[in-house]
Enzyme design. Structure first.
Site, PDB file in Angstrom:
ATOM      1  N   TYR A  22       0.780  -1.184   0.008  1.00  0.00           N
ATOM      2  CA  TYR A  22      -0.020  -0.130   0.072  1.00  0.00           C
ATOM      3  C   TYR A  22       0.787   1.336  -0.021  1.00  0.00           C
ATOM      4  O   TYR A  22       0.335   2.363   0.075  1.00  0.00           O
ATOM      5  CB  TYR A  22      -0.980   0.071   1.159  1.00  0.00           C
ATOM      6  N   HIS A 101      -9.577   0.503  -5.312  1.00  0.00           N
ATOM      7  CA  HIS A 101      -8.388  -0.158  -4.474  1.00  0.00           C
ATOM      8  C   HIS A 101      -7.278   0.250  -4.672  1.00  0.00           C
ATOM      9  O   HIS A 101      -7.079   0.518  -5.778  1.00  0.00           O
ATOM     10  CB  HIS A 101      -8.554  -1.778  -4.682  1.00  0.00           C
TER      11      HIS A 101
HETATM   12  C1  DQA Z   1      -7.867  -2.799  -0.394  1.00  0.00           C
HETATM   13  C2  DQA Z   1      -7.728  -4.070  -0.971  1.00  0.00           C
HETATM   14  C3  DQA Z   1      -8.433  -5.023  -0.299  1.00  0.00           C
HETATM   15  O1  DQA Z   1      -8.414  -6.767  -0.428  1.00  0.00           O
HETATM   16  C4  DQA Z   1      -7.945  -4.918   1.176  1.00  0.00           C
HETATM   17  O2  DQA Z   1      -8.554  -5.809   2.281  1.00  0.00           O
HETATM   18  C5  DQA Z   1      -7.779  -3.735   1.802  1.00  0.00           C
HETATM   19  C6  DQA Z   1      -7.224  -2.679   0.949  1.00  0.00           C
HETATM   20  C7  DQA Z   1      -6.815  -1.918  -1.642  1.00  0.00           C
HETATM   21  O3  DQA Z   1      -7.048  -0.463  -1.459  1.00  0.00           O
HETATM   22  O4  DQA Z   1      -6.065  -2.434  -2.199  1.00  0.00           O
HETATM   23  O5  DQA Z   1      -7.784  -3.345   3.075  1.00  0.00           O
HETATM   24  O6  DQA Z   1      -8.986  -2.348  -0.774  1.00  0.00           O
END
Ligand code: DQA
Length: 148
Positions: A22, A101
Site C-alpha cells: 500500500y 482499491h
Molecule cells: C484494498 C484491497 C483489499 O483487498 C484489502 O482488504 C484492503 C485494501 C486496497 O485498497 O487495495 O484493505 O481495498
C-alpha cells in the site's frame, strides 16, 4: 461537483501497514493529494474513514437522504469481498459509487478477486495506489458530465 471519499476497514493504517503493498503515504497524505486534485477542478471533496461496516452503510444513507454529493468513491477494504450489507446500501442510494482499491486485487490472494460490490457500483479502479482515487474521480466526472 461534490464528492465524498469513503475509506473502510484498516485504511486508517495506510502508510504504516503492509507498505510494500500500500506504499508509505498515510491516509492523510493521500487525502491531501486528492483534495489538491479536486481544487484544480474547483470540485469540493469530503473524506470519511471508519473500521465499522454499519458506519459505512450509515454514511451512504446520509449521503442519499441529505442529497449532499454528486458521486462517491468507496474503498471498503476487506468488506469489499463479503459485505452484502454495504452492497445493499449502495443499491439503495441513487448516487453513483465507484469501487476503489489501491492494490491490484486481481494479482493478489484468491479471495480478493471476488467483490460483492462491483455489480452495484458504476465502475471499479484498482492497482494505481493513490492514483486509483484520482482515476475514479476522472471516471465519475466523465460520467456525470454525460448525464447532465
Ligand atoms: C484494498 C484491497 C483489499 O483487498 C484489502 O482488504 C484492503 C485494501 C486496497 O485498497 O487495495 O484493505 O481495498
Amino acid at each position: 461537483m461534490k464528492f465524498l471519499i469513503i475509506n473502510g476497514v484498516n485504511l486508517n493504517l495506510t502508510g504504516k501497514r503492509e507498505t510494500s503493498v500500500y506504499g508509505t503515504n498515510t491516509l492523510e497524505e493521500i487525502n491531501a493529494y486528492i483534495r489538491a486534485y479536486c481544487e484544480v477542478g474547483e470540485d469540493s471533496v469530503e473524506f470519511y474513514q471508519t473500521n465499522i461496516e454499519g458506519e459505512i452503510c450509515n454514511k451512504l444513507h446520509e449521503a442519499f437522504l441529505e442529497k449532499k454529493y454528486d458521486g462517491i468513491l468507496l474503498n471498503a477494504g476487506a468488506y469489499t469481498h463479503y459485505s452484502y450489507a454495504i452492497r445493499d446500501a449502495i443499491s439503495a442510494i441513487d448516487i453513483p459509487v465507484v469501487e476503489v482499491h489501491m492494490s491490484n486485487v486481481h494479482a493478489r490472494e484468491e479471495f480478493r478477486k471476488t467483490s460483492v460490490l462491483s455489480e452495484v457500483c458504476v465502475g471499479t479502479v484498482c492497482g494505481f495506489g493513490a492514483g486509483s482515487y484520482i482515476a475514479g474521480l476522472v471516471g465519475l466526472c466523465e460520467m456525470l458530465a454525460k448525464n447532465e
